[in-house]
Scaffold this active site. Structure first.
Site: not given
Length: 255
Positions: A139, A152
């Site tokens: 990501s 995250y």
């Protein structure tokens, strides 16, 4: 010879889109997912196009992963590809307000789950050799910090570094390793992150023309079908509507 790809987290989002794209191209599929009904329905649908083997399991469960992989049917035993897609974000609140259980779940899924599937399937990918590919779903959160990304973002930074390190260890085997790093994508991923808050989900994507799961699946398919002598180390992509924010400055005078 038919190519086989192993896809984790195949019951929604990128994983489901990848399953459909690779099935369309005639690849055999090994699909994992936690939600049995969804997985069975997907396997039944795609089995009309190709050979499919479904595994109802959670990538966080090391013993279940070991058992499932060790007992793959012979026709699915030799892999050309692994798509480490299973992952999640939970919450977007500042760190002091976060639930430690959510943090632990993200670490267990995004890091440990990826480790388990990669290590357990490496012998099969190495046996395939030239042209085999490990595709990790990272990501932009692993590259750029933003408020609420904390754990995250940290897990996705791990994915990036792990991918680069794997390349070193696998040199000479013919196995390729790629890390795809999407920006704003519209999928069930965000609904999970916002604990089912549809209004917050809708506001996130309003007017943004976000990347769709099918876009990611097409990109992954392209990466995995490059000539065997080419390795796409990492590929970062965002919708045109998204860009990097400027540095944040606290002007309260209380810092």
């Amino acid at each position: 010879m038919t190519s086989t790809v192993f896809i984790t987290g195949a019951t929604s989002g990128f994983g489901e889109a990848c399953a459909r794209r690779f099935a369309q191209a005639g690849w055999s599929l090994v699909l994992t997912g936690r939600r049995q009904e969804r997985l069975e329905a997907l396997c039944a649908e795609l089995s009309q196009q190709t050979e499919v083997h479904g595994l109802v399991l959670d990538v966080r469960d090391r013993k279940a992963m070991e058992e499932a992989i060790n007992n793959l049917p012979p026709s699915f035993a030799k892999l050309r590809g692994l798509i480490n897609n299973a992952g999640l974000a939970l919450g977007a609140d500042p760190a002091p307000k976060c639930d430690l259980d959510d943090w632990e779940t993200m670490v267990d899924t995004n890091i440990k789950g990826l480790m388990y599937s990669t290590r357990l399937l490496l012998p099969r990918l190495i046996a395939h050799g030239r042209g085999a590919t490990i595709l990790n779903v990272g990501s932009v959160a692993g590259n750029y910090p933003y408020p609420g990304s904390h754990v995250y973002g940290g897990t996705k930074a791990f994915v990036g570094q792990f991918s680069l390190s794997l390349r070193c260890d696998l040199q000479g085997t013919g196995v390729r390793v790629s890390n795809i790093e999407p920006g704003l994508c519209e999928s069930e991923f965000s609904l999970v992150r916002f604990a089912g808050d549809q209004a917050r989900y809708d506001a996130t994507y309003a007017g943004a023309e976000a990347i769709q799961p099918e876009d990611i699946a097409e990109t992954i398919f392209w990466i995995m079908n490059q000539p065997a002598h080419i390795n796409i180390n990492s590929l970062e992509l965002m919708p045109v509507s998204q860009a990097w924010a400027g540095f944040s400055i606290d002007r309260s005078g209380k810092a």
